[in-house]
Design a protein around this motif. Structure first.
Motif, PDB file in Angstrom:
ATOM      1  N   ASP A   1       0.942  -1.146  -0.204  1.00  0.00           N
ATOM      2  CA  ASP A   1       0.030  -0.082  -0.028  1.00  0.00           C
ATOM      3  C   ASP A   1       0.988   1.489   0.056  1.00  0.00           C
ATOM      4  O   ASP A   1       1.622   1.276   1.076  1.00  0.00           O
ATOM      5  CB  ASP A   1      -0.891  -0.207   1.299  1.00  0.00           C
ATOM      6  N   TYR A   2       0.874   2.077  -1.141  1.00  0.00           N
ATOM      7  CA  TYR A   2       1.680   3.008  -1.471  1.00  0.00           C
ATOM      8  C   TYR A   2       1.406   4.219  -0.773  1.00  0.00           C
ATOM      9  O   TYR A   2       1.941   5.424  -0.779  1.00  0.00           O
ATOM     10  CB  TYR A   2       2.040   3.148  -2.782  1.00  0.00           C
ATOM     11  N   ASN A   3       0.252   4.540  -0.102  1.00  0.00           N
ATOM     12  CA  ASN A   3      -0.299   5.645   0.544  1.00  0.00           C
ATOM     13  C   ASN A   3       0.892   6.244   1.563  1.00  0.00           C
ATOM     14  O   ASN A   3       0.862   7.375   1.746  1.00  0.00           O
ATOM     15  CB  ASN A   3      -1.675   5.293   1.414  1.00  0.00           C
ATOM     16  N   ARG A   4       1.334   5.321   2.330  1.00  0.00           N
ATOM     17  CA  ARG A   4       2.211   5.870   3.460  1.00  0.00           C
ATOM     18  C   ARG A   4       3.421   6.163   2.809  1.00  0.00           C
ATOM     19  O   ARG A   4       4.331   7.126   3.379  1.00  0.00           O
ATOM     20  CB  ARG A   4       2.571   4.794   4.471  1.00  0.00           C
ATOM     21  N   ALA A   5       3.996   5.659   1.606  1.00  0.00           N
ATOM     22  CA  ALA A   5       4.971   6.014   1.160  1.00  0.00           C
ATOM     23  C   ALA A   5       5.330   7.631   0.838  1.00  0.00           C
ATOM     24  O   ALA A   5       4.312   8.148   0.252  1.00  0.00           O
ATOM     25  CB  ALA A   5       5.237   5.423  -0.421  1.00  0.00           C
ATOM     26  N   GLY A   6       6.256   8.417   1.331  1.00  0.00           N
ATOM     27  CA  GLY A   6       6.253   9.622   1.171  1.00  0.00           C
ATOM     28  C   GLY A   6       5.852  10.434   2.217  1.00  0.00           C
ATOM     29  O   GLY A   6       5.999  11.840   2.278  1.00  0.00           O
ATOM     30  N   VAL A   7       5.206   9.853   3.225  1.00  0.00           N
ATOM     31  CA  VAL A   7       4.610  10.578   4.349  1.00  0.00           C
ATOM     32  C   VAL A   7       6.079  11.157   5.113  1.00  0.00           C
ATOM     33  O   VAL A   7       6.998  10.570   5.359  1.00  0.00           O
ATOM     34  CB  VAL A   7       3.696   9.573   5.403  1.00  0.00           C
ATOM     35  N   ALA A   8       5.758  12.441   5.739  1.00  0.00           N
ATOM     36  CA  ALA A   8       6.711  13.026   6.319  1.00  0.00           C
ATOM     37  C   ALA A   8       7.095  12.500   7.747  1.00  0.00           C
ATOM     38  O   ALA A   8       6.221  12.096   8.566  1.00  0.00           O
ATOM     39  CB  ALA A   8       6.532  14.542   6.359  1.00  0.00           C
ATOM     40  N   LEU A   9       8.316  12.105   8.025  1.00  0.00           N
ATOM     41  CA  LEU A   9       8.852  11.581   9.360  1.00  0.00           C
ATOM     42  C   LEU A   9       9.883  12.582   9.999  1.00  0.00           C
ATOM     43  O   LEU A   9      10.780  13.077   9.138  1.00  0.00           O
ATOM     44  CB  LEU A   9       9.298  10.377   9.211  1.00  0.00           C
ATOM     45  N   ILE A  10       9.965  12.356  11.199  1.00  0.00           N
ATOM     46  CA  ILE A  10      11.101  12.817  11.947  1.00  0.00           C
ATOM     47  C   ILE A  10      11.653  11.549  12.639  1.00  0.00           C
ATOM     48  O   ILE A  10      10.778  10.840  12.987  1.00  0.00           O
ATOM     49  CB  ILE A  10      10.964  13.874  13.006  1.00  0.00           C
ATOM     50  N   GLU A  11      12.991  11.393  12.778  1.00  0.00           N
ATOM     51  CA  GLU A  11      13.415  10.161  13.257  1.00  0.00           C
ATOM     52  C   GLU A  11      14.441  10.773  14.542  1.00  0.00           C
ATOM     53  O   GLU A  11      15.321  11.401  14.241  1.00  0.00           O
ATOM     54  CB  GLU A  11      14.371   9.433  12.462  1.00  0.00           C
ATOM     55  N   ILE A  12      14.258  10.344  15.801  1.00  0.00           N
ATOM     56  CA  ILE A  12      14.933  10.737  16.921  1.00  0.00           C
ATOM     57  C   ILE A  12      15.829   9.786  17.229  1.00  0.00           C
ATOM     58  O   ILE A  12      15.264   8.669  17.647  1.00  0.00           O
ATOM     59  CB  ILE A  12      14.055  11.276  17.649  1.00  0.00           C
ATOM     60  N   VAL A  13      17.047   9.716  17.410  1.00  0.00           N
ATOM     61  CA  VAL A  13      17.878   8.775  17.591  1.00  0.00           C
ATOM     62  C   VAL A  13      18.795   9.194  18.900  1.00  0.00           C
ATOM     63  O   VAL A  13      19.287  10.105  19.098  1.00  0.00           O
ATOM     64  CB  VAL A  13      19.197   8.608  16.383  1.00  0.00           C
ATOM     65  N   SER A  14      18.583   8.269  19.739  1.00  0.00           N
ATOM     66  CA  SER A  14      19.103   8.457  21.231  1.00  0.00           C
ATOM     67  C   SER A  14      20.600   8.157  21.097  1.00  0.00           C
ATOM     68  O   SER A  14      20.922   7.529  20.314  1.00  0.00           O
ATOM     69  CB  SER A  14      18.543   7.760  22.296  1.00  0.00           C
ATOM     70  N   LYS A  15      21.280   8.511  22.063  1.00  0.00           N
ATOM     71  CA  LYS A  15      22.636   8.193  22.390  1.00  0.00           C
ATOM     72  C   LYS A  15      22.608   6.792  23.238  1.00  0.00           C
ATOM     73  O   LYS A  15      21.536   6.578  23.780  1.00  0.00           O
ATOM     74  CB  LYS A  15      23.583   9.324  23.249  1.00  0.00           C
ATOM     75  N   PRO A  16      23.643   5.974  23.178  1.00  0.00           N
ATOM     76  CA  PRO A  16      23.657   4.762  23.959  1.00  0.00           C
ATOM     77  C   PRO A  16      23.595   4.949  25.439  1.00  0.00           C
ATOM     78  O   PRO A  16      24.511   4.463  26.271  1.00  0.00           O
ATOM     79  CB  PRO A  16      24.877   4.091  23.339  1.00  0.00           C
ATOM     80  N   ASP A  17      22.599   5.567  25.826  1.00  0.00           N
ATOM     81  CA  ASP A  17      22.614   5.899  27.474  1.00  0.00           C
ATOM     82  C   ASP A  17      21.660   5.234  28.077  1.00  0.00           C
ATOM     83  O   ASP A  17      21.399   5.107  29.305  1.00  0.00           O
ATOM     84  CB  ASP A  17      22.141   7.471  27.642  1.00  0.00           C
ATOM     85  N   ILE A  18      20.703   4.412  27.173  1.00  0.00           N
ATOM     86  CA  ILE A  18      19.582   3.532  28.015  1.00  0.00           C
ATOM     87  C   ILE A  18      20.038   2.109  28.365  1.00  0.00           C
ATOM     88  O   ILE A  18      20.710   1.496  27.582  1.00  0.00           O
ATOM     89  CB  ILE A  18      18.520   3.354  26.777  1.00  0.00           C
ATOM     90  N   ARG A  19      19.827   1.828  29.565  1.00  0.00           N
ATOM     91  CA  ARG A  19      20.393   0.663  30.080  1.00  0.00           C
ATOM     92  C   ARG A  19      19.296  -0.502  30.642  1.00  0.00           C
ATOM     93  O   ARG A  19      19.743  -1.608  30.754  1.00  0.00           O
ATOM     94  CB  ARG A  19      21.239   1.137  31.278  1.00  0.00           C
TER      95      ARG A  19
END
Length: 189
Positions: free
Chosen positions: A132-150
């Motif tokens: 289903d190509y409806n979602r293709a091209g939808v705007a995203l932000i990606e939030i990448v954490s530093k390796p601080d989560i334990r």
């Protein structure tokens, strides 16, 4: 963690078609989204504004200059064979986010926040996969954490805090059940 939040824009990140959830399959697509020859993507200004707003809420550094790149890979849910994303120069970096856990306050670093386009949705059945190509091209932000989560608790609190921020800012509805907020986990052992 890599948290992907679909942005609440009226149109896609580089094309004019709508991006409302729940439409009939393959009705919200265009030659731009499919990457057909001769098309030219045009950046949705609203996406940039939402990216900056979220970056500021995450205490990120917002650069004077950022850019998009093509990330080449072949996968069935990527109609063009590449994804337009911010690989080299993201819209935000070096942020911090405080979470409350059972052991007190913990600060999690935010490595980067970048804008990119979403892929299409794969629907798997016993003998085939439908796209289903409806979602293709939808705007995203990606939030990448530093390796601080334990711990698992820290991971859950981090994602809950991200969800509350993007929902409060009204940049994303944060509906995990509709796929508008998703999280990938990278584990180092």
């Amino acid at each position: 963690l890599e948290v992907h939040a679909q942005l609440k824009t009226q149109t896609k990140i580089f094309a004019r078609e709508g991006c409302e959830f729940g439409k009939n399959p393959n009705t919200e697509t265009s030659t731009v989204t499919l990457g057909l020859p001769g098309v030219l993507p045009v950046l949705n200004k609203e996406v940039v504004n939402m990216g900056i707003l979220t970056g500021l809420a995450l205490n990120c550094e917002i650069p004077e200059f950022c850019k998009f790149d093509r990330k080449q890979y072949f996968y069935p849910d990527l109609p063009k064979g590449y994804q337009i994303t911010q690989q080299e120069r993201p819209i935000g970096s070096d942020g911090v986010l405080e979470i409350q856990t059972s052991k007190g306050t913990k600060t999690i670093g935010v490595e980067r926040l970048h804008m990119e386009e979403d892929t299409c949705k794969q629907l798997h059945s016993w003998d085939c996969t439908l796209l289903d190509y409806n979602r293709a091209g939808v705007a995203l932000i990606e939030i990448v954490s530093k390796p601080d989560i334990r711990t698992g608790e820290e991971a859950a609190k981090y994602v809950e805090k991200i969800r509350s921020i993007v929902s409060f800012l009204d940049v994303s509805d944060g509906k995990m059940e509709e796929g508008s907020l998703r999280c990938d986990v990278n584990i180092s052992i």
